[in-house]
Design an enzyme around this catalytic site. Structure first.
Site, PDB file in Angstrom:
ATOM      1  N   SER A 171       0.834  -1.205   0.000  1.00  0.00           N
ATOM      2  CA  SER A 171       0.000   0.000   0.000  1.00  0.00           C
ATOM      3  C   SER A 171       0.867   1.252   0.000  1.00  0.00           C
ATOM      4  O   SER A 171       1.621   1.493   0.942  1.00  0.00           O
ATOM      5  CB  SER A 171      -0.918   0.008   1.229  1.00  0.00           C
ATOM      6  OG  SER A 171      -1.424   1.312   1.428  1.00  0.00           O
ATOM      7  N   ASP A 219      -5.945  -0.163  -9.082  1.00  0.00           N
ATOM      8  CA  ASP A 219      -7.127   0.656  -9.383  1.00  0.00           C
ATOM      9  C   ASP A 219      -7.738   0.320 -10.745  1.00  0.00           C
ATOM     10  O   ASP A 219      -8.813   0.810 -11.086  1.00  0.00           O
ATOM     11  CB  ASP A 219      -6.761   2.146  -9.336  1.00  0.00           C
ATOM     12  CG  ASP A 219      -6.456   2.597  -7.909  1.00  0.00           C
ATOM     13  OD1 ASP A 219      -6.844   1.884  -6.957  1.00  0.00           O
ATOM     14  OD2 ASP A 219      -5.824   3.655  -7.747  1.00  0.00           O
ATOM     15  N   ARG A 246     -14.795  -3.657  -4.366  1.00  0.00           N
ATOM     16  CA  ARG A 246     -14.826  -3.631  -5.843  1.00  0.00           C
ATOM     17  C   ARG A 246     -14.966  -5.024  -6.468  1.00  0.00           C
ATOM     18  O   ARG A 246     -15.357  -5.126  -7.632  1.00  0.00           O
ATOM     19  CB  ARG A 246     -13.586  -2.898  -6.384  1.00  0.00           C
ATOM     20  CG  ARG A 246     -13.692  -1.396  -6.147  1.00  0.00           C
ATOM     21  CD  ARG A 246     -12.516  -0.623  -6.701  1.00  0.00           C
ATOM     22  NE  ARG A 246     -12.760   0.806  -6.540  1.00  0.00           N
ATOM     23  CZ  ARG A 246     -11.809   1.744  -6.554  1.00  0.00           C
ATOM     24  NH1 ARG A 246     -10.547   1.410  -6.727  1.00  0.00           N
ATOM     25  NH2 ARG A 246     -12.130   3.016  -6.410  1.00  0.00           N
ATOM     26  N   ARG A 281     -14.689   4.492  -9.785  1.00  0.00           N
ATOM     27  CA  ARG A 281     -14.110   3.529 -10.737  1.00  0.00           C
ATOM     28  C   ARG A 281     -15.131   2.463 -11.163  1.00  0.00           C
ATOM     29  O   ARG A 281     -15.048   1.931 -12.265  1.00  0.00           O
ATOM     30  CB  ARG A 281     -12.842   2.895 -10.171  1.00  0.00           C
ATOM     31  CG  ARG A 281     -11.776   3.952  -9.870  1.00  0.00           C
ATOM     32  CD  ARG A 281     -10.378   3.413  -9.787  1.00  0.00           C
ATOM     33  NE  ARG A 281      -9.514   4.364  -9.113  1.00  0.00           N
ATOM     34  CZ  ARG A 281      -9.002   5.471  -9.680  1.00  0.00           C
ATOM     35  NH1 ARG A 281      -9.245   5.745 -10.932  1.00  0.00           N
ATOM     36  NH2 ARG A 281      -8.235   6.292  -8.982  1.00  0.00           N
TER      37      ARG A 281
END
Ligand code: S3P
Length: 435
Positions: free
Chosen positions: A172, A319, A350, A392
């Protein structure tokens, strides 16, 4: 049916996308230019600072900390006051939707001699903060949270923080940057060690020492280091480009050009994966802008084949996985993406959002705790999907609509404002049949 709700956008199928797209400035880099300008000793100028919500959150946080910010046409002028120049905020500092602002700012505030409270919107308040609280506590910073979530209280520091050597348990860049920025206030050299390289904007932009030891990447920062003011130019955002890169690949007859896009290798894993799938993507005019590699991208419609994506490459396309799923729907064979459990901790989960969104358009998607698998090609039908208030996801579902049989209606589409407010206008501008 066309939904008239302002926050729902309908996207029709298309063929032959053509044109040149000017993308917004990179969100990750922009937030760093602002924060680093705020702690620099003197005035920095930033060209092309984005109007999107996350970079604007970074500015409003700096203003709450007493940093003076002006604009002169397209240039943002930030009067930095040095690493100890912030004023105590009179109210909680609002980071909006931005994990980057909240986590990087926590590192800077951990070393101040006053106490701050950092808050965010509902999504940000549900994201894990233990990952920054643990190393900050190891540095003897005072930090508190609501069961590992924002609101966070940070500081005051009673003296210098303790320099640490910290091995990142998750790949990260936000955690890495938080620890490095807290390291500015430490009693000697702080080192962050990463097993898989995450985006390296912080170390490039601050000119930090880096090295490799036993296959791991080390980044060092010296306590008390001065940050020089700079003139920054921010490249266009590769993550914003990724939606149009995939759109051009999967839409027959397309040719799209995207000039001036950031091509930092810690960000461009998607290019590697799409090329392995057979995509024709050309890059010209490679150069460096403000310590970051940049180039002009041209993408052609391509016949894609499936690919297997494993843990090692995930940080460099973290991403871009939602939009990679959209490419996988059109690729021949079984695409499997694994080692991507971090996706469950983004603005929304996601993995879940893409399984539900593509599923609502008739796709079969296999879900794993750490990824998903898609057997392609599949013909999507139209329908109603949710963006889960995640920029996104909204943009990925909009691109998936281009190859559906009927329009796709995306609720929560206003969330594109977080990184790419002009997204739908840009998409309209490259269709052969605008409106
Ligand atoms: C970012 C790092 C990544 C990325 C996010 C921006 C940054 O998050 O997903 O969009 O600016 O450092 P993590 O550090 O949580 O992986």
């Amino acid at each position: 049916m066309v939904d008239n709700n302002k926050n729902t956008r309908s996207v029709r199928p298309a063929d032959g996308l053509r044109g040149t797209i000017h993308l917004p400035a990179d969100k990750s880099i922009a937030q760093r230019t602002a924060l680093f300008a705020g702690i620099a000793e003197g005035t920095s100028r930033i060209e092309g600072y984005p109007s999107s919500a996350d970079p604007q959150s970074a500015l409003s946080c700096l203003r709450q900390l007493g940093i003076q910010i002006e604009t002169d046409e397209d240039v943002l002028i930030i009067h930095g006051k040095g690493i100890r120049g912030f004023s105590p905020p009179s109210e909680p500092i609002d980071c909006g939707n931005s994990g980057t602002t909240l986590r990087l700012l926590s590192g800077l505030l951990a070393g101040q001699n006053f106490r701050s409270t950092l808050i965010g919107d509902e999504s940000l308040s549900s994201r894990p903060m233990g990952r920054i609280l643990d190393p900050l506590r190891q540095m003897n910073a005072r930090v508190d949270s609501v069961e590992g979530h924002a609101p966070l209280t940070v500081g005051p520091a009673s003296g210098p923080l303790s320099a640490i050597e910290y091995t990142l348990p998750v790949a990260s860049a936000q955690v890495k940057s938080c620890v490095l920025l807290a390291g500015l206030y430490a009693d000697s050299v702080t080192t962050v060690i990463e097993t898989l390289p995450s985006r390296d904007h912080t170390e490039r932009m601050l000119g930090l020492d880096t090295g490799i030891q036993h296959g791991k990447r080390l980044v060092h920062i010296r306590g008390g280091m001065k940050v020089e003011p700079r003139n920054w130019t921010i490249p266009s955002d590769f993550s914003a480009a990724s939606f149009f890169i995939v759109a051009a690949c999967i839409t027959p007859g397309s040719v799209l050009k995207m000039p001036n896009v950031g091509l930092n290798p810690t960000r461009t894993g998607l290019l590697e994966v799409l090329r392995a799938m057979g995509a024709r993507i050309e890059i010209e005019n490679q150069r460096e802008i403000s310590s970051e590699p940049v180039g002009d991208i041209t993408v052609y419609a391509s016949q894609l084949a499936s690919v297997t994506v494993t843990k090692d490459i995930i940080p460099s396309l973290i991403d871009e996985i939602p939009i990679l799923c959209v490419a996988a729907i059109q690729a021949t064979g079984r695409t499997e993406i694994r080692g991507a459990g971090e996706l469950r901790h983004k603005e929304t989960d996601r993995i879940d959002a893409m399984v539900k969104g593509l599923g609502a358009l008739g796709a079969k998607v296999e879900e794993f705790e750490d990824g998903l698998a898609i057997e392609g090609p599949q013909q999507l039908h139209g329908g109603h999907v949710s963006a889960f208030d995640d920029h996104r996801i909204a943009m990925s579902m909009a691109i998936s609509a281009l190859s559906a049989s009927d329009p796709v209606h995306i609720s929560g589409a206003d969330s594109v404002a977080v990184s790419f407010p002009e997204f739908f206008r840009t998409l309209d501008s490259i269709r052969p049949d605008p409106n």
